[in-house]
Every structure is written in structure tokens, then in C-alpha cells.
Scaffold this motif. Structure first.
Motif, PDB file in Angstrom:
ATOM      1  N   GLU A 187       1.299  -7.500  -0.708  1.00 42.01           N
ATOM      2  CA  GLU A 187       1.498  -6.346  -1.576  1.00 42.01           C
ATOM      3  C   GLU A 187       0.164  -5.737  -1.985  1.00 42.01           C
ATOM      4  O   GLU A 187      -0.873  -6.392  -1.911  1.00 42.01           O
ATOM      5  N   TRP A 188       0.198  -4.491  -2.410  1.00 37.30           N
ATOM      6  CA  TRP A 188      -1.002  -3.787  -2.866  1.00 37.30           C
ATOM      7  C   TRP A 188      -0.607  -2.783  -3.929  1.00 37.30           C
ATOM      8  O   TRP A 188       0.534  -2.361  -4.012  1.00 37.30           O
ATOM      9  N   GLN A 189      -1.580  -2.438  -4.773  1.00 40.51           N
ATOM     10  CA  GLN A 189      -1.359  -1.486  -5.849  1.00 40.51           C
ATOM     11  C   GLN A 189      -2.178  -0.210  -5.691  1.00 40.51           C
ATOM     12  O   GLN A 189      -1.830   0.823  -6.225  1.00 40.51           O
ATOM     13  N   TRP A 190      -3.293  -0.298  -4.996  1.00 39.91           N
ATOM     14  CA  TRP A 190      -4.182   0.850  -4.807  1.00 39.91           C
ATOM     15  C   TRP A 190      -4.056   1.389  -3.395  1.00 39.91           C
ATOM     16  O   TRP A 190      -4.061   0.624  -2.435  1.00 39.91           O
ATOM     17  N   GLU A 200      -5.574  -7.652  -7.326  1.00 39.08           N
ATOM     18  CA  GLU A 200      -5.213  -6.245  -7.428  1.00 39.08           C
ATOM     19  C   GLU A 200      -5.658  -5.635  -6.113  1.00 39.08           C
ATOM     20  O   GLU A 200      -6.780  -5.184  -5.961  1.00 39.08           O
ATOM     21  N   ALA A 201      -4.764  -5.697  -5.143  1.00 35.06           N
ATOM     22  CA  ALA A 201      -5.100  -5.340  -3.776  1.00 35.06           C
ATOM     23  C   ALA A 201      -5.119  -3.827  -3.558  1.00 35.06           C
ATOM     24  O   ALA A 201      -4.438  -3.073  -4.236  1.00 35.06           O
ATOM     25  N   ALA A 202      -5.913  -3.452  -2.578  1.00 39.54           N
ATOM     26  CA  ALA A 202      -6.037  -2.051  -2.181  1.00 39.54           C
ATOM     27  C   ALA A 202      -5.776  -1.936  -0.692  1.00 39.54           C
ATOM     28  O   ALA A 202      -6.101  -2.834   0.080  1.00 39.54           O
ATOM     29  N   ILE A 203      -5.175  -0.821  -0.307  1.00 37.11           N
ATOM     30  CA  ILE A 203      -4.969  -0.528   1.101  1.00 37.11           C
ATOM     31  C   ILE A 203      -5.816   0.701   1.430  1.00 37.11           C
ATOM     32  O   ILE A 203      -5.795   1.686   0.710  1.00 37.11           O
ATOM     33  N   PHE A 204      -6.622   0.592   2.479  1.00 31.13           N
ATOM     34  CA  PHE A 204      -7.430   1.714   2.951  1.00 31.13           C
ATOM     35  C   PHE A 204      -6.638   2.382   4.072  1.00 31.13           C
ATOM     36  O   PHE A 204      -6.470   1.803   5.144  1.00 31.13           O
ATOM     37  N   ALA A 224      -6.469  -0.998   6.489  1.00 31.42           N
ATOM     38  CA  ALA A 224      -6.975  -2.312   6.081  1.00 31.42           C
ATOM     39  C   ALA A 224      -6.620  -2.594   4.628  1.00 31.42           C
ATOM     40  O   ALA A 224      -6.559  -1.690   3.804  1.00 31.42           O
ATOM     41  N   ARG A 225      -6.398  -3.875   4.321  1.00 32.06           N
ATOM     42  CA  ARG A 225      -6.059  -4.313   2.965  1.00 32.06           C
ATOM     43  C   ARG A 225      -7.188  -5.182   2.427  1.00 32.06           C
ATOM     44  O   ARG A 225      -7.710  -6.042   3.127  1.00 32.06           O
ATOM     45  N   TYR A 226      -7.548  -4.962   1.176  1.00 39.37           N
ATOM     46  CA  TYR A 226      -8.585  -5.746   0.498  1.00 39.37           C
ATOM     47  C   TYR A 226      -7.974  -6.296  -0.781  1.00 39.37           C
ATOM     48  O   TYR A 226      -7.414  -5.536  -1.578  1.00 39.37           O
ATOM     49  N   ALA A 227      -8.062  -7.599  -0.990  1.00 37.48           N
ATOM     50  CA  ALA A 227      -7.409  -8.222  -2.148  1.00 37.48           C
ATOM     51  C   ALA A 227      -8.359  -9.201  -2.848  1.00 37.48           C
ATOM     52  O   ALA A 227      -8.274 -10.412  -2.664  1.00 37.48           O
TER      53      ALA A 227
END
Length: 119
Positions: free
Chosen positions: A71-74, A23-27, A11-14
């Protein structure tokens, strides 16, 4: 993409930042994480039940920003520590390399039951 077991997801959280960007994160769940012992990303093959190549393919799919809605950074895994990349391109490079390394490794999956027998 599926993780190391059938039916799993990433899952992605932005959230919006104060400056209006994200600054998006991917779990990633158990698909991939930073292994402190190895000092690099790893797929933790000992827990794989869906097949090494399938898991490696999922790692490579995560490198594509379109797979996760952007896109994601975390990278925030279920195991290992979270990692922040300078850019999605940096994350993409690391994931592609990890997927190739993981698929190419000749790891043997061992499952031990309580009695110590491999099955």
C-alpha cells in the motif's frame, strides 16, 4: 505497470517512520498525476504513445497494492503536484475512477512537429 510510453515503470518507496510504520510513496512518472487545471487526476493524453486503453489499464493496476509491493499514501508524478491520500483505499478509489474516465474519454491524440503539422 507500463506508463504512457513503452518500457516505463512506476516505483514504490516505503521508509520507516519514527513510530515504526511506513508512509509509502509511489512514483508514477508520466502515467498519472494531479492536473491543477482540471482539479483532478489525469493521464495527460497528449503525451501518450502507448495507447489510451493501455495507459488506463496501468492506472487501474496501480490501484492494486500488490502491483507495487504494498500500500501507499503518496502519489508523486513527473507532472502535476504530488498528492497525499488519507489511506490506500482512498487512493485506490481515485485511481480506479481516473482509469475508467480516461479510457472512456474520446480524446484525440495530436502530435505536432516543429512545422505545425499533425502526424
Amino acid at each position: 505497470p507500463p506508463g504512457r510510453t513503452f518500457g516505463s515503470i512506476c516505483a514504490r518507496y516505503a521508509p520507516r517512520t519514527e513510530k515504526g510504520g511506513t508512509e509509502a510513496a509511489i512514483f508514477t512518472g508520466g502515467l498519472v498525476g494531479y492536473n491543477m487545471r482540471l482539479g483532478k487526476l489525469d493521464g495527460y493524453s497528449a503525451f501518450n504513445r502507448g495507447g489510451i486503453e493501455r495507459q488506463a489499464s496501468s492506472m487501474r493496476a496501480l490501484a492494486d497494492a500488490g502491483t507495487c509491493g504494498g500500500e501507499w499514501q503518496w502519489m508523486l508524478p513527473a507532472m502535476g503536484r504530488g498528492v497525499r491520500y488519507e489511506s490506500h483505499e482512498d487512493a485506490k478509489e481515485k485511481l480506479l475512477a481516473t482509469g475508467l474516465d480516461f479510457a472512456g474519454s474520446q480524446r484525440k491524440l495530436k502530435w505536432l512537429c516543429g512545422c505545425g503539422r499533425a502526424f
